[in-house]
Design a protein around this motif. Structure first.
Motif, PDB file in Angstrom:
ATOM      1  N   ALA A   1       0.843  -1.192   0.000  1.00 42.88           N
ATOM      2  CA  ALA A   1       0.000   0.000   0.000  1.00 42.88           C
ATOM      3  C   ALA A   1       0.880   1.245   0.000  1.00 42.88           C
ATOM      4  CB  ALA A   1      -0.927  -0.010   1.209  1.00 42.88           C
ATOM      5  N   PHE A   2       0.535   2.206  -0.857  1.00 43.64           N
ATOM      6  CA  PHE A   2       1.334   3.426  -1.007  1.00 43.64           C
ATOM      7  C   PHE A   2       1.134   4.384   0.167  1.00 43.64           C
ATOM      8  CE2 PHE A   2       1.690   7.816  -2.665  1.00 43.64           C
ATOM      9  CZ  PHE A   2       3.023   7.802  -3.044  1.00 43.64           C
ATOM     10  N   SER A   3      -0.060   4.378   0.774  1.00 49.46           N
ATOM     11  CA  SER A   3      -0.361   5.314   1.863  1.00 49.46           C
ATOM     12  C   SER A   3      -1.477   4.741   2.720  1.00 49.46           C
ATOM     13  CB  SER A   3      -0.775   6.676   1.293  1.00 49.46           C
ATOM     14  OG  SER A   3      -1.942   6.536   0.489  1.00 49.46           O
ATOM     15  N   ASP A   4      -1.728   5.404   3.861  1.00 53.14           N
ATOM     16  CA  ASP A   4      -2.840   5.013   4.732  1.00 53.14           C
ATOM     17  C   ASP A   4      -4.159   5.401   4.075  1.00 53.14           C
ATOM     18  OD1 ASP A   4      -0.721   4.508   6.316  1.00 53.14           O
ATOM     19  OD2 ASP A   4      -1.158   6.008   7.841  1.00 53.14           O
ATOM     20  N   GLY A   5      -5.207   4.620   4.356  1.00 56.75           N
ATOM     21  CA  GLY A   5      -6.517   4.968   3.830  1.00 56.75           C
ATOM     22  C   GLY A   5      -7.410   3.756   3.691  1.00 56.75           C
ATOM     23  N   THR A   6      -8.458   3.917   2.877  1.00 55.72           N
ATOM     24  CA  THR A   6      -9.423   2.851   2.619  1.00 55.72           C
ATOM     25  C   THR A   6      -9.350   2.467   1.145  1.00 55.72           C
ATOM     26  OG1 THR A   6     -10.886   3.710   4.349  1.00 55.72           O
ATOM     27  CG2 THR A   6     -11.847   2.185   2.764  1.00 55.72           C
ATOM     28  N   ILE A   7      -9.335   1.181   0.863  1.00 58.86           N
ATOM     29  CA  ILE A   7      -9.227   0.708  -0.516  1.00 58.86           C
ATOM     30  C   ILE A   7     -10.485   1.078  -1.297  1.00 58.86           C
ATOM     31  CG2 ILE A   7      -9.007  -1.344  -1.977  1.00 58.86           C
ATOM     32  CD1 ILE A   7      -7.415  -2.659   0.172  1.00 58.86           C
ATOM     33  N   THR A   8     -10.297   1.583  -2.506  1.00 61.28           N
ATOM     34  CA  THR A   8     -11.404   1.916  -3.393  1.00 61.28           C
ATOM     35  C   THR A   8     -11.381   1.001  -4.616  1.00 61.28           C
ATOM     36  OG1 THR A   8     -10.106   3.552  -4.641  1.00 61.28           O
ATOM     37  CG2 THR A   8     -11.267   4.331  -2.672  1.00 61.28           C
ATOM     38  N   THR A   9     -12.546   0.846  -5.248  1.00 62.42           N
ATOM     39  CA  THR A   9     -12.618   0.025  -6.458  1.00 62.42           C
ATOM     40  C   THR A   9     -11.794   0.651  -7.589  1.00 62.42           C
ATOM     41  OG1 THR A   9     -14.676   1.170  -7.045  1.00 62.42           O
ATOM     42  CG2 THR A   9     -14.870  -0.939  -5.889  1.00 62.42           C
TER      43      THR A   9
ATOM     44  N   ARG B   1       6.124  -9.861 -10.657  1.00 61.46           N
ATOM     45  CA  ARG B   1       7.563  -9.974 -10.907  1.00 61.46           C
ATOM     46  C   ARG B   1       8.313 -10.025  -9.574  1.00 61.46           C
ATOM     47  NH1 ARG B   1       6.158  -5.919 -14.808  1.00 61.46           N
ATOM     48  NH2 ARG B   1       6.397  -6.695 -16.953  1.00 61.46           N
ATOM     49  N   PRO B   2       9.576 -10.429  -9.580  1.00 60.26           N
ATOM     50  CA  PRO B   2      10.374 -10.343  -8.348  1.00 60.26           C
ATOM     51  C   PRO B   2      10.516  -8.896  -7.893  1.00 60.26           C
ATOM     52  CG  PRO B   2      11.431 -11.788  -9.956  1.00 60.26           C
ATOM     53  CD  PRO B   2      10.299 -11.105 -10.674  1.00 60.26           C
ATOM     54  N   GLY B   3      10.634  -8.695  -6.591  1.00 65.16           N
ATOM     55  CA  GLY B   3      10.761  -7.346  -6.051  1.00 65.16           C
ATOM     56  C   GLY B   3       9.415  -6.787  -5.646  1.00 65.16           C
ATOM     57  N   ASP B   4       9.439  -5.877  -4.676  1.00 68.46           N
ATOM     58  CA  ASP B   4       8.211  -5.267  -4.166  1.00 68.46           C
ATOM     59  C   ASP B   4       7.853  -4.024  -4.968  1.00 68.46           C
ATOM     60  OD1 ASP B   4       8.160  -7.216  -2.187  1.00 68.46           O
ATOM     61  OD2 ASP B   4       9.360  -6.001  -0.812  1.00 68.46           O
ATOM     62  N   LEU B   5       6.565  -3.686  -4.984  1.00 67.14           N
ATOM     63  CA  LEU B   5       6.079  -2.523  -5.715  1.00 67.14           C
ATOM     64  C   LEU B   5       4.977  -1.859  -4.903  1.00 67.14           C
ATOM     65  CD1 LEU B   5       6.022  -0.839  -8.392  1.00 67.14           C
ATOM     66  CD2 LEU B   5       4.181  -2.373  -9.132  1.00 67.14           C
ATOM     67  N   GLU B   6       5.080  -0.532  -4.730  1.00 65.39           N
ATOM     68  CA  GLU B   6       4.036   0.214  -4.030  1.00 65.39           C
ATOM     69  C   GLU B   6       2.935   0.591  -5.017  1.00 65.39           C
ATOM     70  OE1 GLU B   6       5.727   3.535  -2.008  1.00 65.39           O
ATOM     71  OE2 GLU B   6       6.256   2.347  -0.237  1.00 65.39           O
ATOM     72  N   VAL B   7       1.688   0.367  -4.635  1.00 69.81           N
ATOM     73  CA  VAL B   7       0.536   0.704  -5.475  1.00 69.81           C
ATOM     74  C   VAL B   7      -0.440   1.535  -4.661  1.00 69.81           C
ATOM     75  CG1 VAL B   7       0.712  -1.298  -7.007  1.00 69.81           C
ATOM     76  CG2 VAL B   7      -0.557  -1.505  -4.871  1.00 69.81           C
ATOM     77  N   ASN B   8      -1.109   2.450  -5.329  1.00 65.75           N
ATOM     78  CA  ASN B   8      -2.057   3.346  -4.664  1.00 65.75           C
ATOM     79  C   ASN B   8      -3.459   2.753  -4.774  1.00 65.75           C
ATOM     80  OD1 ASN B   8      -3.362   5.436  -3.452  1.00 65.75           O
ATOM     81  ND2 ASN B   8      -2.806   6.997  -4.960  1.00 65.75           N
ATOM     82  N   VAL B   9      -3.785   1.848  -3.852  1.00 69.46           N
ATOM     83  CA  VAL B   9      -5.103   1.207  -3.871  1.00 69.46           C
ATOM     84  C   VAL B   9      -6.167   2.094  -3.241  1.00 69.46           C
ATOM     85  CG1 VAL B   9      -4.270  -1.173  -3.913  1.00 69.46           C
ATOM     86  CG2 VAL B   9      -4.485   0.008  -1.726  1.00 69.46           C
ATOM     87  N   CYS B  10      -5.771   3.218  -2.657  1.00 68.13           N
ATOM     88  CA  CYS B  10      -6.730   4.144  -2.045  1.00 68.13           C
ATOM     89  C   CYS B  10      -7.072   5.311  -2.981  1.00 68.13           C
ATOM     90  CB  CYS B  10      -6.175   4.694  -0.724  1.00 68.13           C
ATOM     91  SG  CYS B  10      -5.746   3.420   0.473  1.00 68.13           S
ATOM     92  N   LYS B  11      -6.628   5.233  -4.213  1.00 63.93           N
ATOM     93  CA  LYS B  11      -6.836   6.326  -5.162  1.00 63.93           C
ATOM     94  C   LYS B  11      -8.323   6.487  -5.469  1.00 63.93           C
ATOM     95  CE  LYS B  11      -5.246   7.862  -9.721  1.00 63.93           C
ATOM     96  NZ  LYS B  11      -4.439   7.485 -10.914  1.00 63.93           N
ATOM     97  N   THR B  12      -8.804   7.743  -5.466  1.00 62.89           N
ATOM     98  CA  THR B  12     -10.202   8.029  -5.764  1.00 62.89           C
ATOM     99  C   THR B  12     -10.324   8.657  -7.142  1.00 62.89           C
ATOM    100  OG1 THR B  12     -10.015  10.172  -4.650  1.00 62.89           O
ATOM    101  CG2 THR B  12     -10.824   8.325  -3.342  1.00 62.89           C
ATOM    102  N   LYS B  13     -11.463   8.470  -7.750  1.00 63.28           N
ATOM    103  CA  LYS B  13     -11.693   8.992  -9.091  1.00 63.28           C
ATOM    104  C   LYS B  13     -11.948  10.489  -9.027  1.00 63.28           C
ATOM    105  CE  LYS B  13     -13.887   7.380 -13.310  1.00 63.28           C
ATOM    106  NZ  LYS B  13     -14.824   6.381 -13.873  1.00 63.28           N
ATOM    107  N   ALA B  14     -11.261  11.232  -9.899  1.00 62.47           N
ATOM    108  CA  ALA B  14     -11.432  12.687  -9.910  1.00 62.47           C
ATOM    109  C   ALA B  14     -12.822  13.041 -10.418  1.00 62.47           C
ATOM    110  CB  ALA B  14     -10.367  13.327 -10.795  1.00 62.47           C
ATOM    111  N   LEU B  15     -13.471  13.997  -9.714  1.00 66.80           N
ATOM    112  CA  LEU B  15     -14.803  14.441 -10.105  1.00 66.80           C
ATOM    113  C   LEU B  15     -14.670  15.695 -10.971  1.00 66.80           C
ATOM    114  CD1 LEU B  15     -16.619  13.980  -6.668  1.00 66.80           C
ATOM    115  CD2 LEU B  15     -16.543  12.403  -8.603  1.00 66.80           C
TER     116      LEU B  15
END
Length: 356
Positions: free
Chosen positions: A245-253, A284-298
């Motif tokens: 997880a890239f940051s603290d928060g709640t996972i969004t679809t 792939r090998p190695g860790d990767l940070e992903v932003n699963v808490c990203k929200t859709k821009a309105l």
């Protein structure tokens, strides 16, 4: 002292019991499993010969169990402090004779040793159901030094796998990558029976990989065999990294749609996460940070394909056994009454940054 015999579903106190009866007694100190109690009447002239004491197998695998210190700690459990965890582990020693608990340099973490990974995960699952929140470290084998040769030895296990014949090649490949030694192979009732001697290091994480390779058809039985000279080098276990997880928060679809292209997710939309928490398996090998808490821009912009979505792939459901097998040396498992969360060990991350 008191003597009891079993009476239907209960028990009753008696003055004496005859040969063959199952009894309970109280009033004796320092009685251990394997001891034989004999009569001292007539200076022991009519006493039976004591039985040979039972040899309890020594622990082969150890893990750290301690206080949950994650940002989401304390939300569900009833027993959270190091004193409560310590009292529970010490109570377990009264009936779990193969278990060993040691203090560590940290006041809120204990080293727990047992006969294999399954032995320890049963204890963790029991404590979880009782309302404990725990922080569990990755399993590691216990080495010992041979007193005669002075060489370092590691535990080996005898493993028998029954699998449909078409999957026997996959089983053999897995054992060979784990430094296993083939003992026997044959057919029995239409199933391939493969017997191997495998280092306990190689057995860590093997069950889930084997069930995946055999489409869940493998029947695996293993038992401790002996200690043998340690095999030089590392035994390959996990060949893929983690999605963090890239940051603290709640996972969004919306965040999951972007992250699932990088690998297989383990978390669902709506779950709370924190920075460094493992949310999936990288492709792939190695860790990767992903932003699963990203929200859709309105915005006021509209497009022809606005209503078209890629769809969410069903996340992997990780059990306690699967989580314990998955975590690497620099990762931790957070166990609560309702959830399992894995994350990078902050202490190990600090050491890596210091080396750079």
């Amino acid at each position: 002292s008191k003597l009891f015999v079993f009476d239907n579903l209960g028990q009753k106190e008696v003055e004496e019991a005859s040969a063959g009866e199952i009894i309970k007694f109280a009033g004796f100190d320092d009685i251990e499993i394997g001891d034989t109690l004999i009569t001292n009447e007539n200076a022991g002239a009519n006493a039976a010969v004591p039985l040979t004491p039972i040899a309890v197998e020594q622990p082969t695998v150890r893990m750290t169990i301690g206080v949950n210190k994650s940002p989401l700690a304390g939300r569900e459990g009833k027993f959270l402090t190091s004193r409560m965890i310590r009292d529970r582990l010490m109570k377990e020693l009264d009936k779990n004779v193969a278990l060993n608990v040691e203090e560590t340099e940290s006041a809120d973490r204990y080293m727990v040793s047992g006969r294999g990974q399954l032995h320890l995960t049963v204890l963790i699952e029991t404590m979880r159901r009782e309302g404990f929140e725990l922080e569990v470290g990755p399993p590691s084998v216990i080495y010992k030094e041979n007193e005669e040769t002075g060489n370092v030895e590691e535990p080996w296990e005898s493993v028998e796998v029954r699998v449909p014949e078409e999957y026997s090649g996959s089983v053999i490949d897995l054992f060979n990558t784990r430094k296993g030694e083939l003992q026997d192979m044959g057919l029995e009732d239409g199933m391939s029976v493969v017997k191997y001697l495998v280092p306990t290091r190689g057995m860590l994480g093997l069950r889930s990989s084997m069930l995946t390779a055999t489409r869940g058809t493998a029947i695996i039985d293993s038992v401790f065999d002996s200690y043998k000279p340690r095999i030089q080098g590392d035994i390959s276990a996990r060949d893929k990294g983690s999605l963090l997880a890239f940051s603290d928060g709640t996972i969004t679809t919306f965040g999951m749609e972007g992250a699932q292209d990088r690998g297989k997710l383990m978390a669902n939309a709506g779950d709370d996460v924190y920075k460094g928490m493992i949310v999936g398996i990288h492709q792939r090998p190695g860790d990767l940070e992903v932003n699963v808490c990203k929200t859709k821009a309105l915005t006021n912009m509209r497009s022809a394909n606005k209503g078209i979505t890629t769809g969410i792939v069903t996340p992997i459901e990780m059990s306690l056994d699967a989580c314990v097998e998955y975590i690497a040396a620099d990762e931790l498992l957070e166990v609560t009454p309702t959830k399992f969360r894995m994350s990078k060990n902050p202490e190990m991350a600090g050491k890596k940054k210091g080396k750079k």
